[in-house]
Design a protein around this motif. Sequence first.
Motif, PDB file in Angstrom:
ATOM      1  N   HIS A  55      -9.336  31.906 -32.060  1.00 11.88           N
ATOM      2  CA  HIS A  55      -9.509  30.534 -31.575  1.00 11.88           C
ATOM      3  C   HIS A  55      -8.541  30.192 -30.461  1.00 11.88           C
ATOM      4  CE1 HIS A  55      -5.917  28.738 -33.546  1.00 11.88           C
ATOM      5  NE2 HIS A  55      -6.099  29.731 -34.407  1.00 11.88           N
ATOM      6  N   THR A  56      -8.909  29.163 -29.729  1.00 14.50           N
ATOM      7  CA  THR A  56      -8.061  28.665 -28.658  1.00 14.50           C
ATOM      8  C   THR A  56      -6.804  28.030 -29.252  1.00 14.50           C
ATOM      9  OG1 THR A  56      -9.220  26.530 -28.658  1.00 14.50           O
ATOM     10  CG2 THR A  56     -10.016  28.215 -27.112  1.00 14.50           C
TER      11      THR A  56
ATOM     12  N   ASN B  40     -13.403  27.287 -29.968  1.00 14.76           N
ATOM     13  CA  ASN B  40     -12.645  26.278 -29.247  1.00 14.76           C
ATOM     14  C   ASN B  40     -12.276  25.160 -30.228  1.00 14.76           C
ATOM     15  OD1 ASN B  40     -12.031  23.867 -27.693  1.00 14.76           O
ATOM     16  ND2 ASN B  40     -12.736  25.019 -25.904  1.00 14.76           N
TER      17      ASN B  40
ATOM     18  N   SER C  11     -13.465  21.589 -28.924  1.00 12.42           N
ATOM     19  CA  SER C  11     -14.879  21.212 -28.833  1.00 12.42           C
ATOM     20  C   SER C  11     -15.687  21.603 -30.066  1.00 12.42           C
ATOM     21  CB  SER C  11     -15.518  21.893 -27.603  1.00 12.42           C
ATOM     22  OG  SER C  11     -15.643  23.296 -27.818  1.00 12.42           O
TER      23      SER C  11
END
Length: 165
Positions: A90-91, A155, A158
């Motif tokens: 993940h970011t 993300n 989002s």
Amino acid sequence: MESPFDDLLAHNREFASSFDLQGFDGVAKAGVAMVTCMDSRIDPLGMIGLVPGDAKILRNPGGRATERTLVALVLGVNLLNVDRVLLVQHTRCAMASKSERELLMDISAAAGVDASWLDLGAIEQQRLSIIEDVHRVRSHPLIGDRAQVGGFLYNVDSGLLEQVA
């Protein structure tokens, strides 16, 4: 005497009052296994429209295909109905935000004890590590073609998954 877990046990009693997974055989009903990070911003089942009982969820720092994770995937693929594996990093991941040395220095400072001996597995190039982990799972002799394997970047801002490999 109060326990630091009293609030969680109270929530568990509420959960158990409507528990409906009794008697379930433990296979992945949707044939899915997901390896993802331990980050609390990630809802592994919710992000792909599944519910408890549908998938095997494996979590570790960074969402890496470690040796123990591979053992779990071998069990899932060969004994628990898994035919699709998602490797999801993940970011804004702490494991990908600093070098191994920097993370070890931060841990040492926070703990007040030398942590330089610890192997964290910091992620230097996130997209490349996703590709490498997909290859690692696909090339495992006890997994191979028995499951489709994909690598993804989630993300956290989002909620969207991007397929990387």
